[in-house]
Write a protein that holds these residues in place. Structure first.
Motif: not given
Length: 478
Positions: A237-239, A290, A292-293
């Protein structure tokens, strides 16, 4: 030699074959001597591990099953964790907060320094070092805690004797010591992630101080462990870093509350229930915010090597560009997806249809979904499907988003004129009468009636349908 840290834990084939009907209790050591397997209890270790097990069970029972995170976050015992909370933490990129590690050792060190504040500073270092020994045992002798505790003890002893220590070399020495004593640790994911995270932190903050150093700490840990996580589990997860900062204060509060539980008894249960309720709500909110990330993409061996080369170039040249290039890796996928996959999970049933539209079907148990079905889907980097039906008996689906609750061109346990493929979830359910109905492909685990258009999954890893051609045991299902 093996040390049992949790009751009924499985070990090597030789040991389980002899003790498979025995109740192995925590603190039992098993070793081989003159081709015989012997076992005995380690006095202090056995006592501390039994206290750990009783305390974890007591908290769970007295809270009526509402408290389960503290057992993992403080004692390293994940058997009480609900599958939903596990998945929420994995998808949001904060599962490392539940895996007891250097963070938790740091909290213990801080509290110990406060308790021993009456001692001169040099002797305080030794007192804190001695405190870490029983804590390491109480957490079940986890590699992450052993690494962090040994690391801290070496540093404190060096400070006591006023010896200058280079942290990266010390870390490499401890890693080498682990590998010398336990060579199989090299293939242990916990070992790899634990040392990669700390080495990443020490590398990125080598010459940085202040606020910049604080920002780089989670970045170094995340990027140095990301290739291993993507190759082994296929999620990122990018976040995750941002989510970690949001959740961290609540995990701190939970651990501190948990530390007073042995001294306050059932009076600490109510605060633990409250804090864990907050954590669950925040994890759910972060999941929705989050998702979507979140990336579901199990990278291949070549991308793993490429990632490690980028990390090596960063270490040698000290250029952050190489490290930031790693952020592209989760988006790369080379798998060709014009196929339909029927994995052989024995108890559970599933379909991954990537022949044009994206469709998914799963019916079965959580463990099969998580550890057999999900890794196959992750190889294609897909988390959103056009059509699908997912029914998990002992859990819920948080990984896939599905637009429509049906399948096209594939029938499950029925015949329809529009279906090209019929998937039967029950063995021996295709009769001669059923076969007489037009030209269709039948997929089933096993069937007494044989025919050229019946394909059995028995003794196969999976069945793959590609442009009308059947392929068995493709590497995708390994």
């Amino acid at each position: 030699m093996d040390i049992i840290t949790e009751k009924q834990k499985r070990y090597s084939k030789g040991i389980t074959s002899i003790y498979k009907n025995s109740q192995l209790k925590p603190g039992t050591a098993i070793f081989k001597l003159n081709n015989k397997l012997l076992r005995f209890k380690i006095p202090i270790v056995t006592t501390l591990l039994e206290i750990r097990e009783k305390l974890c069970k007591k908290i769970y029972i007295e809270s009526c099953g509402e408290v389960s995170i503290i057992q993992a976050a403080l004692f390293g015992n994940r058997i009480y964790l609900d599958n939903t909370i596990k998945d929420l933490f994995i998808i949001t990129g904060i599962f490392h907060l539940l895996a007891i590690s250097g963070l938790h050792v740091g909290i213990i060190i801080s509290i110990s320094f406060l308790i021993f504040s009456f001692l001169p500073l040099r002797f305080r270092y030794l007192a804190v070092s001695l405190t870490l020994i029983p804590f390491t045992i109480l957490t079940g002798l986890k590699i992450t805690v052993l690494r962090a505790s040994l690391f801290a003890i070496f540093i404190f002893v060096a400070l006591f004797f006023d010896i200058k220590v280079e942290l990266r070399k010390l870390l490499l020495f401890i890693a080498s010591l682990f590998l010398f004593l336990f060579p199989s640790s090299a293939f242990d994911i916990s070992f790899q992630l634990s040392f990669a995270a700390v080495f990443g932190i020490l590398t990125v903050i080598e010459k940085e101080k202040g606020l910049k150093s604080a920002i780089l700490v989670p970045l170094g840990a995340t990027l140095f462990t990301m290739p291993i996580i993507l190759y082994s589990f296929g999620n990122f997860n990018y976040l995750g870093i941002l989510n970690t900062f949001i959740m961290l204060p609540f995990i701190y509060l939970l651990i501190i509350t948990g530390l007073i539980t042995p001294f306050t008894g059932h009076f600490a249960i109510a605060p633990l229930i409250t804090v864990e309720s907050w954590i669950h709500k925040i994890a759910t909110f972060l999941y929705k915010l989050t998702y979507s990330t979140f990336i579901l993409n199990k990278i291949n061996f070549y991308l793993l090597i490429f990632s490690l080369i980028l990390i090596l170039l960063f270490i040698i040249l000290k250029k952050f560009t190489f490290l930031l290039l790693l952020l592209i890796i989760p988006l790369i996928n080379f798998e060709k997806s014009n196929i339909i996959i029927f994995p052989n999970m024995i108890r559970s049933k599933g379909i991954i249809d990537l022949s044009g539209r994206k469709q998914v079907f799963f019916k079965g148990f959580y463990n099969d979904f998580k550890y057999k079905f999900l890794p196959i889907v992750a190889k294609f980097g897909i988390k959103k499907f056009d059509n699908g039906i997912i029914h998990i008996y002992d859990g819920q689906n948080l990984y896939f988003k599905i637009k429509n609750n049906f399948l096209l061109d594939i029938c499950i346990n029925k015949i329809d004129k529009n279906c090209k493929i019929v998937y039967m979830t029950k063995s021996n359910s295709i009769s001669k009468k059923l076969l007489m109905s037009q030209n269709k492909i039948f997929i089933i685990y096993k069937n007494e009636v044989k025919s050229k258009n019946i394909y059995e999954l028995k003794n196969k890893k999976c069945i793959i349908l590609k442009k009308g051609e059947i392929i068995y045991d493709n590497g995708i299902c390994k």
